[in-house]
Design a protein around this motif. Structure first.
Motif, PDB file in Angstrom:
ATOM      1  N   ASN A  47       0.884  -1.175   0.000  1.00 10.26           N
ATOM      2  CA  ASN A  47       0.000   0.000   0.000  1.00 10.26           C
ATOM      3  C   ASN A  47       0.918   1.220   0.000  1.00 10.26           C
ATOM      4  OD1 ASN A  47      -2.100   1.791   0.196  1.00 10.26           O
ATOM      5  ND2 ASN A  47      -2.619   1.283   2.309  1.00 10.26           N
ATOM      6  N   LYS A  58      -1.209   5.760  -6.494  1.00  7.02           N
ATOM      7  CA  LYS A  58      -0.967   4.516  -5.771  1.00  7.02           C
ATOM      8  C   LYS A  58      -0.814   3.410  -6.815  1.00  7.02           C
ATOM      9  CE  LYS A  58      -3.347   3.616  -2.088  1.00  7.02           C
ATOM     10  NZ  LYS A  58      -4.470   3.390  -1.150  1.00  7.02           N
ATOM     11  N   THR A  81       1.398  -2.833   5.483  1.00  9.63           N
ATOM     12  CA  THR A  81       1.428  -3.876   4.454  1.00  9.63           C
ATOM     13  C   THR A  81       2.795  -3.876   3.778  1.00  9.63           C
ATOM     14  OG1 THR A  81      -0.926  -3.522   4.041  1.00  9.63           O
ATOM     15  CG2 THR A  81       0.301  -4.767   2.390  1.00  9.63           C
TER      16      THR A  81
END
Length: 284
Positions: A47, A58, A81
């Motif tokens: 992420n 992203k 993450t």
């Protein structure tokens, strides 16, 4: 260079080629650029927010981020993450050597979408796996000597560059939005006024914004405070001026440092050597 953390804070690369495959739980690279090297970064998982001076997004798994030499960029994790990626930096002169009259391997770095400063393409899983495999072969060969090693490295680099260029040629309509207008205006103003007052209060007054809101907004968008961004931008301008044989005192003034000692300290801490020594080593 054994680990990507060994990069100097200013992004300097002394080797002709570096390649790494890394998995991090927390990552926040400094806002940096590579003067004489391009970068191919294949995002695998996590992420993460990726930021350049023109694009913020992203990435998705198997997105290949194609970064020209001299392009400011950074990536930082948004959650715990694990962030996995594989990247390779290649000296621009090497790419020109590998190119031919019919195949210019620099095209994926020079033919950018309008108002973009990077290219982003999505690879299918088979191509992404092939890209990773090629990078692993590069990693194994780096630092080795012997008959044919240089030829094999050239072949591997050419194959990786071909993947990037073919992907750019097949690229469909853009899906990534450029920087928000407000952020782009901020960046443009800062970059053109590095020799002037860029205090938070001054910027807030200029853009008719609350100082606290402005600082929060800037950090939210790029993951850096305005203060850090301005410092890095000023020191990059200083490197450029010193390499052009500008004097230290004039450089400090043109980069917005009213206190000469503060300039010396900030430059040395970031670049790793004093501005005087940098100037002697890098005068063009």
């Amino acid at each position: 260079m054994k680990h990507y953390d060994d990069f100097p804070l200013d992004g300097t690369i002394n080797q002709q080629i570096v390649c790494f495959h890394h998995l991090d739980k927390h990552h926040a690279s400094p806002f940096h650029h590579h003067i004489n090297h391009v970068e191919l970064l294949l995002f695998l998982s996590g992420n993460v927010q990726f930021f350049s001076k023109k694009i913020v997004f992203k990435p998705h798994p198997f997105d290949l981020i194609i970064i020209p030499a001299g392009t400011w960029h950074r990536a930082y994790t948004l959650t715990a993450t694990k962030y996995e990626r594989i990247f390779i930096n290649i000296q621009t002169t090497k790419i020109k050597e590998l190119s031919t009259a019919d195949t210019n391997l620099m095209q994926c770095f020079t033919k950018l979408p309008l108002k973009w400063d990077i290219n982003v393409v999505h690879l299918d899983q088979t191509t992404a796996n092939h890209f990773v495999n090629l990078c692993h072969q590069v990693i194994m060969m780096l630092g080795k000597n012997g008959f044919g090693v240089d030829i094999n490295l050239n072949i591997l680099q050419a194959e990786l560059l071909l993947i990037a260029n073919k992907a750019v040629h097949r690229k469909k309509a853009e899906e990534i939005n450029p920087q928000p207008t407000k952020l782009q205006q901020l960046l443009d103003y800062i970059d053109t006024n590095l020799d002037h007052d860029l205090s938070l209060n001054h910027l807030a007054n200029y853009f008719f914004l609350n100082p606290d809101y402005l600082n929060r907004y800037f950090r939210k968008e790029i993951g850096l405070s305005i203060h850090v961004y301005i410092k890095q931008s000023r020191l990059e301008k200083a490197r450029r001026l010193l390499a052009e044989d500008e004097t230290l005192s004039k450089t400090a003034q043109m980069c917005g440092y009213k206190n000469y000692s503060s300039f010396i300290r900030a430059f040395t801490e970031t670049v790793g050597i004093s501005p005087g020594k940098f100037r002697k080593l890098n005068i063009k």
